[in-house]
Design a protein around this motif. Structure first.
Motif, PDB file in Angstrom:
ATOM      1  N   ARG A  33     -16.427  71.925 -15.037  1.00  0.00           N
ATOM      2  CA  ARG A  33     -16.654  70.528 -15.102  1.00  0.00           C
ATOM      3  C   ARG A  33     -16.877  69.714 -13.828  1.00  0.00           C
ATOM      4  N   LEU A  87     -20.558  67.850 -13.103  1.00  0.00           N
ATOM      5  CA  LEU A  87     -20.662  66.598 -12.513  1.00  0.00           C
ATOM      6  C   LEU A  87     -21.512  66.471 -11.148  1.00  0.00           C
ATOM      7  N   ARG A 101     -22.503  62.797  -9.676  1.00  0.00           N
ATOM      8  CA  ARG A 101     -21.475  61.981 -10.258  1.00  0.00           C
ATOM      9  C   ARG A 101     -20.173  62.136 -10.253  1.00  0.00           C
ATOM     10  N   TRP A 102     -19.857  62.908  -9.247  1.00  0.00           N
ATOM     11  CA  TRP A 102     -18.446  63.539  -8.979  1.00  0.00           C
ATOM     12  C   TRP A 102     -17.524  62.722  -7.869  1.00  0.00           C
TER      13      TRP A 102
END
Length: 121
Positions: free
Chosen positions: A99, A103, A108-109
């Motif tokens: 996951r 991202l 977007r992490w």
């Protein structure tokens, strides 16, 4: 667990992982962020998210123990987000890593997202 033992296991994992977070693979720091912020050109605020923590791959609340096989070095951000607002079990390390990787591809992490672009070039 003796805090000294946990620090030792974290330190071993830190070097075993080439000073990178187990989940996001960004560089992490252990003791003093001063050199780290200068090297990577980031603020102290962002660097604080990249401090090395001892991550129990199997959480203690789920029966995980303090052994070298169960301790990984993870940045504060990844460690915190794996367990954030969870009342059930945290995702497995493999699920979580997948996951995080998804991202990261979308940038977007992590609060230090700019490091991904520099680190990948």
């Amino acid at each position: 667990m003796n805090p000294k033992t946990l620090r030792k296991l974290r330190h071993q994992a830190f070097f075993r992982q080439n000073c990178r977070c187990f989940y996001c693979t960004l560089p992490i720091w252990e003791v003093d962020p001063t050199e780290f912020t200068a090297r990577y050109g980031i603020s102290l605020r962002k660097a604080k998210h990249l401090q090395c923590t001892a991550e129990h791959l199997i959480a203690q609340q789920d029966g995980g123990d303090d052994t070298a096989q169960n301790i990984a070095a993870a940045c504060v951000w990844c460690n915190r987000m794996r367990h954030w607002k969870r009342q059930d079990k945290a995702p497995s390390p493999a699920q979580y890593k997948k996951r995080v990787s998804q991202l990261i591809c979308k940038l977007r992490w992590h609060p230090a997202v700019g490091l991904y672009q520099r680190d990948l070039n």
